[in-house]
Motif scaffolding. Structure first.
Motif, mmCIF file in Angstrom:
data_model
loop_
_atom_site.group_PDB
_atom_site.id
_atom_site.type_symbol
_atom_site.label_atom_id
_atom_site.label_comp_id
_atom_site.label_asym_id
_atom_site.label_seq_id
_atom_site.Cartn_x
_atom_site.Cartn_y
_atom_site.Cartn_z
ATOM 1 N N SER A 80 -28.121 -37.975 8.792
ATOM 2 C CA SER A 80 -28.306 -37.843 7.346
ATOM 3 C C SER A 80 -29.521 -36.992 6.993
ATOM 4 C CB SER A 80 -28.446 -39.234 6.700
ATOM 5 O OG SER A 80 -29.614 -39.885 7.149
ATOM 6 N N HIS A 81 -30.405 -36.747 7.968
ATOM 7 C CA HIS A 81 -31.577 -35.898 7.730
ATOM 8 C C HIS A 81 -31.500 -34.587 8.511
ATOM 9 C CE1 HIS A 81 -32.991 -39.723 6.145
ATOM 10 N NE2 HIS A 81 -33.953 -39.070 5.527
ATOM 11 N N ALA A 82 -30.267 -34.212 8.899
ATOM 12 C CA ALA A 82 -30.000 -32.905 9.511
ATOM 13 C C ALA A 82 -30.730 -32.692 10.836
ATOM 14 C CB ALA A 82 -30.346 -31.776 8.548
ATOM 15 N N VAL A 83 -31.037 -33.782 11.526
ATOM 16 C CA VAL A 83 -31.619 -33.654 12.862
ATOM 17 C C VAL A 83 -30.531 -33.282 13.861
ATOM 18 C CG1 VAL A 83 -32.821 -34.902 14.725
ATOM 19 C CG2 VAL A 83 -33.480 -35.268 12.335
ATOM 20 N N VAL A 84 -29.320 -33.809 13.665
ATOM 21 C CA VAL A 84 -28.177 -33.450 14.506
ATOM 22 C C VAL A 84 -27.012 -33.038 13.605
ATOM 23 C CG1 VAL A 84 -28.843 -34.896 16.446
ATOM 24 C CG2 VAL A 84 -27.406 -35.849 14.629
ATOM 25 N N GLN A 131 -33.300 -33.780 20.354
ATOM 26 C CA GLN A 131 -33.835 -33.222 19.108
ATOM 27 C C GLN A 131 -35.101 -33.951 18.672
ATOM 28 O OE1 GLN A 131 -32.753 -30.413 17.780
ATOM 29 N NE2 GLN A 131 -31.260 -30.364 19.458
ATOM 30 N N TYR A 132 -35.122 -35.268 18.902
ATOM 31 C CA TYR A 132 -36.309 -36.035 18.513
ATOM 32 C C TYR A 132 -37.517 -35.724 19.389
ATOM 33 C CZ TYR A 132 -34.504 -39.009 14.787
ATOM 34 O OH TYR A 132 -34.028 -39.483 13.588
ATOM 35 N N ASP A 148 -27.533 -42.631 12.605
ATOM 36 C CA ASP A 148 -27.172 -42.302 11.218
ATOM 37 C C ASP A 148 -28.322 -41.610 10.491
ATOM 38 O OD1 ASP A 148 -24.700 -43.412 11.611
ATOM 39 O OD2 ASP A 148 -25.164 -45.319 10.623
ATOM 40 N N TYR A 149 -29.544 -42.061 10.756
ATOM 41 C CA TYR A 149 -30.704 -41.427 10.118
ATOM 42 C C TYR A 149 -30.839 -39.981 10.580
ATOM 43 C CZ TYR A 149 -35.477 -40.689 8.472
ATOM 44 O OH TYR A 149 -36.593 -40.202 7.828
ATOM 45 N N ALA A 150 -30.675 -39.756 11.877
ATOM 46 C CA ALA A 150 -30.771 -38.387 12.407
ATOM 47 C C ALA A 150 -29.730 -37.477 11.760
ATOM 48 C CB ALA A 150 -30.593 -38.399 13.919
ATOM 49 N N ILE A 153 -40.534 -36.769 10.344
ATOM 50 C CA ILE A 153 -39.717 -35.636 10.775
ATOM 51 C C ILE A 153 -39.998 -34.351 10.008
ATOM 52 C CG2 ILE A 153 -37.879 -37.184 11.533
ATOM 53 C CD1 ILE A 153 -36.279 -36.404 9.059
ATOM 54 N N TYR A 154 -40.685 -34.436 8.865
ATOM 55 C CA TYR A 154 -40.936 -33.234 8.076
ATOM 56 C C TYR A 154 -42.357 -32.698 8.241
ATOM 57 C CZ TYR A 154 -36.536 -34.514 5.849
ATOM 58 O OH TYR A 154 -35.225 -34.836 5.614
ATOM 59 N N THR A 155 -43.128 -33.283 9.154
ATOM 60 C CA THR A 155 -44.488 -32.805 9.380
ATOM 61 C C THR A 155 -44.598 -32.185 10.768
ATOM 62 O OG1 THR A 155 -45.178 -34.977 10.204
ATOM 63 C CG2 THR A 155 -45.497 -34.528 7.866
ATOM 64 N N SER A 156 -45.700 -31.539 11.033
ATOM 65 C CA SER A 156 -45.909 -30.883 12.312
ATOM 66 C C SER A 156 -46.092 -31.921 13.417
ATOM 67 C CB SER A 156 -47.159 -29.997 12.252
ATOM 68 O OG SER A 156 -47.024 -29.006 11.265
#
Length: 356
Positions: free
Chosen positions: A241-245, A280-281, A237-239, A289-292
């Motif tokens: 909701s944060h547009a990872v998938v 994706q992870y 669900d986290y992936a 997830i928003y950093t390099s």
């Protein structure tokens, strides 16, 4: 026995941890202690260590003589009045990740790994300001902990881990008898949400024998896994909701996966969709997830930043450093470090990794 359960690192409030400057240098301290088994584990020449006025110890405790099974620990006395402060055992999760590499030198210990793996920085927010902190690499195969019996590694599980940790505690108390009746807490994060309740139950049940009594007052869990099914569902669900998938992948998982079943991967559709999440992870940092992600370029950038800022750490400068695991790996795979921590004789290097 009454045991208090505290969630999301409330030890910081319970022990009233506040920031502080490093203490004056008096190392090693001479207070007339007799030589004992605990002094054999005293750390006196750790490379790059900041000047501090508290003792710390590291080494092995054998939990099974016959199989040659031993767990590695690193123990820091409280910065002030250690004889009056509680004892806290810290466990990381994974399962299979090092409490020394994460908890002790990236999070709540007094020394944080430097960005080039060559030294350590003082942590003004260390928990040993208000407690005696014991970090344990558990189970065997994690960090420096090991067994000389191959079959032991096939026995690994939550029960096995709890029993070894329990044995470790009682044998550790033989090294440090002054802590035998000390107020005791168990704290940890992630998969320690499984390790800690298992160990707590074992202590509670065996405390009926006065000779085995441990004064356990509470457990502290940060971001714990307590249910495999809910953990998987939360990750998915986290992936999403944060547009990872994509929405499509998420819908397939909701429709075809039953994480509560004994075999949630029986459906090919479910298995393929979850594999997409994990794929994706691998491309990003799952913990930020928003950093390099860490790369040779980011390592070089961090080292350059250090030189330009009088060795202020990137985490203090402006946030998350994705290469911390690399710094820890470089530091703990040094012969001089392993010798100082009583892991090696200074000639034979043990291969240390942050997660097995």
């Amino acid at each position: 026995m009454k045991v208090t359960i505290c969630l999301t690192f409330c030890l910081l409030n319970a022990l009233d941890v506040v920031s502080a400057k490093p203490l004056a240098t008096r190392w090693p301290r001479d207070d007339g202690l007799n030589l004992s088994s605990e002094n054999e584990d005293l750390v006196t020449n750790l490379p790059g260590q900041p000047n501090v006025d508290f003792r710390h110890y590291a080494g092995y405790v054998t939990v099974n003589e016959h199989n040659g099974r031993a767990l590695f620990y690193w123990f820091y006395e409280a910065m002030t009045r250690p004889q009056e402060k509680p004892l806290v055992l810290w466990l990381n999760g994974g399962p299979g990740c090092s409490s020394v590499g994460y908890g002790a030198t990236q999070e709540i210990g007094p020394f944080l790994v430097d960005t080039d793996g060559r030294g350590l920085q003082f942590n003004p927010y260390a928990w040993n300001k208000e407690a005696n902190m014991l970090f344990l690499e558990s189970p065997i195969g994690v960090g420096f902990s090991y067994s000389n019996t191959t079959n032991d590694y096939e026995m690994l599980g939550d029960d096995f881990t709890a029993n070894d940790s329990y044995t470790f505690l009682h044998k550790w108390f033989l090294k440090f008898p002054s802590y035998r009746r000390r107020t005791f807490y168990i704290a940890g994060e992630s998969y320690a949400g499984r390790y800690i309740p298992e160990l707590t139950e074992l202590i509670h049940d065996r405390n009926k024998d006065p000779s085995l009594y441990i004064d356990l007052k509470g457990i502290l869990l940060g971001n714990p896994e307590t249910s495999t099914a809910e953990d998987w569902q939360g990750l998915v669900d986290y992936a999403w909701s944060h547009a990872v998938v994509s929405d499509e992948t998420h819908k397939i998982i909701l429709r075809t996966c039953d994480f509560n079943s004994s075999d949630p991967w029986s459906s090919d559709e479910c298995s393929d969709a979850v594999a997409e999440v994990l794929k994706q992870y691998k491309e990003i940092d799952i913990y930020s997830i928003y950093t390099s992600v860490c790369s040779s370029n980011s390592l070089e950038s961090s080292q350059l930043l250090m030189k330009r800022t009088s060795k202020m750490m990137p985490r203090i400068m402006g946030g998350y450093d994705p290469c911390l695991d690399n710094y820890a790996k470089a530091f703990y795979n040094r012969l001089d470090v392993q010798k100082a921590l009583h892991v090696s004789d200074g000639h034979l290097l043990r291969n240390w990794s942050i997660c097995k």
